[in-house]
Every structure is written in C-alpha cells, then in structure tokens.
Design an enzyme around this catalytic site. Sequence first.
Site, PDB file in Angstrom:
ATOM      1  NE  ARG A   1      -1.654   8.244   5.017  1.00  0.00           N
ATOM      2  CZ  ARG A   1      -2.427   7.551   5.856  1.00  0.00           C
ATOM      3  NH1 ARG A   1      -2.188   7.598   7.153  1.00  0.00           N
ATOM      4  NH2 ARG A   1      -3.422   6.810   5.400  1.00  0.00           N
ATOM      5  CB  VAL A   2      -0.488   2.865   5.560  1.00  0.00           C
ATOM      6  CG1 VAL A   2      -0.907   1.720   6.462  1.00  0.00           C
ATOM      7  CG2 VAL A   2      -1.645   3.848   5.395  1.00  0.00           C
ATOM      8  CB  ALA A   3       4.693   1.434   4.234  1.00  0.00           C
TER       9      ALA A   3
ATOM     10  N   GLY B   1       0.834  -1.202   0.000  1.00  0.00           N
ATOM     11  CA  GLY B   1       0.000   0.000   0.000  1.00  0.00           C
ATOM     12  C   GLY B   1       0.860   1.240   0.000  1.00  0.00           C
ATOM     13  CB  SER B   2       0.020   4.717   0.845  1.00  0.00           C
ATOM     14  OG  SER B   2      -0.371   4.573   2.191  1.00  0.00           O
TER      15      SER B   2
ATOM     16  CD  GLU C   1       5.739  -6.282  -2.973  1.00  0.00           C
ATOM     17  OE1 GLU C   1       6.099  -5.462  -3.843  1.00  0.00           O
ATOM     18  OE2 GLU C   1       5.757  -7.500  -3.142  1.00  0.00           O
TER      19      GLU C   1
ATOM     20  CB  CYS D   1       2.157  -0.437  -7.203  1.00  0.00           C
ATOM     21  SG  CYS D   1       2.130  -2.139  -7.731  1.00  0.00           S
TER      22      CYS D   1
HETATM   23  N1  LIG Z   1       4.614  -2.000  -4.154  1.00  0.00           N
HETATM   24  C1  LIG Z   1       3.587  -2.705  -4.555  1.00  0.00           C
HETATM   25  O1  LIG Z   1       3.698  -3.863  -4.919  1.00  0.00           O
HETATM   26  C2  LIG Z   1       2.228  -2.065  -4.555  1.00  0.00           C
HETATM   27  C3  LIG Z   1       1.139  -2.752  -5.113  1.00  0.00           C
HETATM   28  C4  LIG Z   1      -0.096  -2.105  -5.143  1.00  0.00           C
HETATM   29  C5  LIG Z   1      -0.236  -0.834  -4.617  1.00  0.00           C
HETATM   30  N2  LIG Z   1       0.819  -0.193  -4.084  1.00  0.00           N
HETATM   31  C6  LIG Z   1       0.695   1.150  -3.548  1.00  0.00           C
HETATM   32  O2  LIG Z   1      -0.518   1.282  -2.823  1.00  0.00           O
HETATM   33  C7  LIG Z   1      -0.939   2.642  -2.849  1.00  0.00           C
HETATM   34  C8  LIG Z   1      -2.409   2.701  -3.243  1.00  0.00           C
HETATM   35  O3  LIG Z   1      -3.231   2.230  -2.269  1.00  0.00           O
HETATM   36  P1  LIG Z   1      -3.873   3.148  -1.127  1.00  0.00           P
HETATM   37  O4  LIG Z   1      -3.484   4.556  -1.313  1.00  0.00           O
HETATM   38  O5  LIG Z   1      -5.295   2.823  -1.033  1.00  0.00           O
HETATM   39  O6  LIG Z   1      -3.033   2.555   0.093  1.00  0.00           O
HETATM   40  P2  LIG Z   1      -3.298   2.625   1.654  1.00  0.00           P
HETATM   41  O7  LIG Z   1      -1.952   2.527   2.270  1.00  0.00           O
HETATM   42  O8  LIG Z   1      -4.171   3.749   2.031  1.00  0.00           O
HETATM   43  O9  LIG Z   1      -4.129   1.283   1.951  1.00  0.00           O
HETATM   44  C9  LIG Z   1      -3.565   0.016   1.732  1.00  0.00           C
HETATM   45  C10 LIG Z   1      -4.156  -0.954   2.739  1.00  0.00           C
HETATM   46  O10 LIG Z   1      -3.791  -0.582   4.038  1.00  0.00           O
HETATM   47  C11 LIG Z   1      -4.922  -0.561   4.884  1.00  0.00           C
HETATM   48  N3  LIG Z   1      -4.642   0.390   5.936  1.00  0.00           N
HETATM   49  C12 LIG Z   1      -4.831   1.737   5.924  1.00  0.00           C
HETATM   50  N4  LIG Z   1      -4.408   2.261   7.100  1.00  0.00           N
HETATM   51  C13 LIG Z   1      -3.939   1.238   7.841  1.00  0.00           C
HETATM   52  C14 LIG Z   1      -3.350   1.148   9.132  1.00  0.00           C
HETATM   53  N5  LIG Z   1      -3.162   2.222   9.907  1.00  0.00           N
HETATM   54  N6  LIG Z   1      -2.973  -0.063   9.579  1.00  0.00           N
HETATM   55  C15 LIG Z   1      -3.143  -1.167   8.823  1.00  0.00           C
HETATM   56  N7  LIG Z   1      -3.694  -1.145   7.591  1.00  0.00           N
HETATM   57  C16 LIG Z   1      -4.074   0.054   7.107  1.00  0.00           C
HETATM   58  C17 LIG Z   1      -6.056  -0.202   3.969  1.00  0.00           C
HETATM   59  O11 LIG Z   1      -7.309  -0.587   4.516  1.00  0.00           O
HETATM   60  C18 LIG Z   1      -5.679  -1.013   2.746  1.00  0.00           C
HETATM   61  O12 LIG Z   1      -6.079  -2.352   2.900  1.00  0.00           O
HETATM   62  C19 LIG Z   1      -0.066   3.327  -3.869  1.00  0.00           C
HETATM   63  O13 LIG Z   1       0.915   4.076  -3.213  1.00  0.00           O
HETATM   64  C20 LIG Z   1       0.568   2.168  -4.637  1.00  0.00           C
HETATM   65  O14 LIG Z   1       1.799   2.444  -5.237  1.00  0.00           O
HETATM   66  C21 LIG Z   1       2.046  -0.793  -4.030  1.00  0.00           C
END
Ligand SMILES: NC(=O)c1ccc[n+]([C@@H]2O[C@H](COP(=O)([O-])OP(=O)(O)OC[C@H]3O[C@@H](n4cnc5c(N)ncnc54)[C@H](O)[C@@H]3O)[C@@H](O)[C@H]2O)c1
Length: 542
Positions: A273-275, A270-271, A289, A324
């Site tokens: 920020r959350v990572a 995911g993003s 990722e 992504c």
């Molecule tokens: N590197 C990769 O392989 C890959 C693949 C797909 C998407 N992405 C990235 O994902 C991002 C797009 O998705 P998004 O903006 O919806 O991401 P996001 O980080 O907002 O959400 C991703 C997941 O995290 C969960 N989440 C949110 N806050 C959380 C917390 N505090 N604790 C635990 N889980 C939490 C969400 O419910 C969701 O399931 C983009 O930055 C994209 O590049 C990366």
Amino acid sequence: MLATTSRRLWSLHPFGQSQRLLSSWASVDPSAISGSNPGQAYNLVNGEWGLPAKSKTIPDPLNGEPFIKLPDTQLDEIDPFVQSLRAVPKSGLHNPLKNPERYNMYGAVIAKAAEEMRKPEVEDYFTKLVQRVAPKHDAQARAEVVVTRRFLENFSGDQVRFTARSFGVAGDHAGQMSTGHRWPYGPVGLITPFNFPLEIPALQLIGAVMMGNKPLVHVDHRVSIVAEAFLRMLHHVGMPMTDADYVHGHGSVVNEILVRARPRSTLFTGSQRVAEKLCADLHGKVFLEDAGFDWKVLGPDVFEPDYIAWQCDQDAYACSGQKCSAQSILFQHSNWVKAGLEEKLAQRAAQRKLDDLSIGPVLTWTTDAMLAHVDKLLKIPGARVAFGGKPLEGHSIPDVYGAIQPTAVFVPLDQILKDENFGLVTTEVFGPFQVLTEYSDEQLPLVLEALEKLEAHLTAAVVSNDPVFTQKVLANTVNGTTYAGIRARTTGAPQNHWFGPAGDPRSAGIGTPEAIRLVWSCHREIISDVGPIPQGFQATTT
Ligand SMILES: NC(=O)c1ccc[n+]([C@@H]2O[C@H](COP(=O)([O-])OP(=O)(O)OC[C@H]3O[C@@H](n4cnc5c(N)ncnc54)[C@H](O)[C@@H]3O)[C@@H](O)[C@H]2O)c1
C-alpha cells in the site's frame, strides 16, 4: 524547533557493565529501559542530534509499559530535513571523478564498524535492543546482528570502490573510449519497516553512502531506536555526521519531507500500500522491496520429512511469521500429505512458546484481525483449521499488538483458484499464519496457475531433488529469491546472496554488490574523444 543535544546525555542512563563499555556511542541501555526509565530517541539533521517540540511514547511489546520516547516530528518542523536533502548535488558527495578519497574513507569506516560489531558486548547490545522492540528468539535477533557484521566485513576496505567500479570499451578511432560509471543519485530517501530493525536499514544505509549518496533515513517508529544506535556507532568509527539524516515519527511526515525535498531516488521496504503511494507521490523515482506472499512447493519426492517439517515451521513461524520472506502458502504434493507432514508440522509448531520468544507479539496485526481472517477463510468450502487458530494465553502483550498460536488453515486447491477466493487466500498476514493445500501429479498445472496469479514475487522454494520437476516450476515462475532443492527454504537469507523481489522494474535488492549498484547508483557513460583529428580532414554534410 530542533533542540541540539550532545553525547553528554549518555551519563543520564544507568548503564550496566556491558553497556558502560559502549558508553562512547550507545544512547540507550536495552536492559534498563522500562516504563519508569524510558529510553529517548533523537532526530539527526545536518549533523546535529535534536528533538522536536513534541514526543510520543511507544509501548513495550511484551507488557505495554511506555518504554521509549520518540521525537514526534510535525509538518511545521520538517524544513531542516527538506533543506538538508536539497543541498546535496545530484552528482553526490563523491563519485569516480569527485572526492574519490571518500571511497577510501568509507572503506576504513566500514572496516572499523565491522570490528566494533565483532566485540561480544556490541553483538549482545544490538541483539538485546532488537529483542526489546521486536521480540524474537535470541537466535533470530542475533542472526540479524551477525549478518549485518558480515555484510560490513564484505564491504570494507577497497570493496567500496570495487563495488563502484567502472568499465571501459575501446572506441572507433584513436583517442576515443567509452567508460561506464556507477554514478550516485545524490539526495536519496531510505525507508524501512519494523521487522528487521537493524539489518535492513544498516545494509541499505551503508550501500547508499558508500556509493556517494546522502540519505534521509526513516525506520518504523516502533523500532527506530535500533537504527539510531547503529548510526551513532558509525559516527563513532568515523562516518561524517552530516552524511545521513535520520527522522523518527510518522510515515506521513516522512512522505511530506520526500515530496518537498524531491530526492533523486528512494528505497522503500514495507507494505504494498505505502509502496504504491510513494511511487505515485515521487513520480516513480523509487525502488521497492514490498509485500511478500511467499510460496513453497513440496515436490513428489518425499525425503527426510522431519527435516522438511522443521524447515517449514521455521519459515512460517520464526519471528512469529513477521519476515517478509515468511512462508505464506504451502503446496504439498499428495505424497507429503500421505507421509503425515501436516501432523509433523503441527507438532513442531506446538513447541513454540512465549518464554523464549519462539512465538511472540505481532506488531501490525491485532489478535482479532488475524482470527477474523481465519474465520473468513473457513467459509470457503472444504477449508479447515489444520492447527492453531486460537489466541495466546497467559501474557501481558498489549491489545494494540496481536498474539495468536502458530496457525495453519487448509484450503482446497480448486477453491483457492476461484476468483472470489483468490484475493482472500493470498492476503499477506504478517503474523504466525499460513495456508496449506494439496495437489496431485495431474494438478501441477493448477499450482503453476496459482503462482502465476500472485502479485508479490519475493521469496519462494521448490522442495525437491527431482531436476525435471524443479526445472518445470522454476521455468514458469519469477520470484526474485527462489530456493530450489530438498533443503529449499523461504527465509533465513544470509549476506552471501541477493535478496529481493522480481518481476517489476522497480524491484530493489539487498546484500550483494549487484544489489548496491542497482539500488544506489545509476549508469553514466562518459565517452572520451580527445583526438587526434585525422590529418587531411574534410568536412562533408550528411
Ligand atoms: N520485500 C522486503 O524485502 C520486505 C522486508 C521487510 C518487510 N516487508 C514488508 O513490509 C510489510 C510490513 O511492514 P508494515 O506493514 O509495518 O509496513 P508499512 O508500509 O506500514 O511501513 C513501512 C515503513 O514505511 C513508513 N511509512 C508508512 N507510511 C508512509 C508514507 N506515506 N510515506 C513514507 N513512509 C511511510 C513506516 O513508518 C515504516 O517505516 C509487509 O508487507 C512485509 O512483507 C518487505
């Protein structure tokens, strides 16, 4: 309180012919769900599907109708999830010394899952379900389903235990031998985003369980119905119901479950920020990722510009730019600019239309936010809209989602490199948007400087068949998945190679045996030293 439900529920849904064939495991009919007939999603904990007290609905991304009801799990309802993870031993549900029969069991389950997904009606089912929640062209949604099936084919049968294989090294004396094992983490977290509703959770879930872990799985609420269906299919083909838990709802709630349950490892996709938040909250026990700001460098050798324009368009705008791996910035050698690549790109992008979802809703950026980003870029000296830059018209996509034309903004290279502009220019816009720039032979070091300054190192492409040029760029960069050669792309990773970022010890991977071993197991060395003790042994103190 979680109310238990049973598979009886399927009969409540007016399935069409193809879905009736799936009725033993499918709980929603993607062709039938609508505002007047919403689908219902369920949590799974300790082998029981159930619902918390509250639910929330999500809007159909194409018309705004509330078409899926989701469990809205609250903090005072997370205890069963916490206890379920805590009950898992660190040594996992199986490992090379414990319950090895389960490697065989998963070999059979995965083989049957692949067989199920090879049925045309099942392929159609998942394709349609993906499209309903994350609207993308049929070819894009189907590719996700096919890649998932091929992954299952690859990891069925004995490949489960081959992936977890150990290795031995001779010792220093008779009776001594060291063996390196792939050991599970036991309780683990698995969090995935909205853009690949099936492929990412499916591949990571299978990797987690085959290595002996029990995951708590959470997928972005906008699309979580899809992975629920995959899990139901896995149960149908023999996966034990208690081998994985599944929680819908808010990320913050999952965050709290993980903090309290303390999984030994968590894979987050995911993003950024959350990572970073999870990394801090879970004391670094994460694989990531995260965000992609993916670059493509077109080398000096111009070749087949129509093909290259097609590939650039696919990379930047397929799935409305919500991969992504989507091409975020294109460095064009001046030879490509002279060859008219920008015009060809504009022509390709203009072919995209809502009718076939070759362009569609953007789920995490609103129209206003994307256009505001364009406006900010246009304040940079020399910046201009190359094409697009306008909202889509004639649609009913709700305002919470975004809808813009495929867009490219040209920014001069020297401006990109300025500290005051670099952060803005390299912000990942998760939509149909890219930055274009141009460089000359003498400016290649500036291109490399820009690549060095980037923070995200996911996918990249060096489009050139000039080996000296290609080597120079590859040698000075780090992206985890880099394509090189005249057909180089940034997107469309199939199941036959590693996909993931690099340049960070937390970098995860997906798709290959190495990725599964890295993310879902740790190294354990067992040194057997059984004797005999040498005859005439005399103790000395050293
Ligand atoms: N590197 C990769 O392989 C890959 C693949 C797909 C998407 N992405 C990235 O994902 C991002 C797009 O998705 P998004 O903006 O919806 O991401 P996001 O980080 O907002 O959400 C991703 C997941 O995290 C969960 N989440 C949110 N806050 C959380 C917390 N505090 N604790 C635990 N889980 C939490 C969400 O419910 C969701 O399931 C983009 O930055 C994209 O590049 C990366």
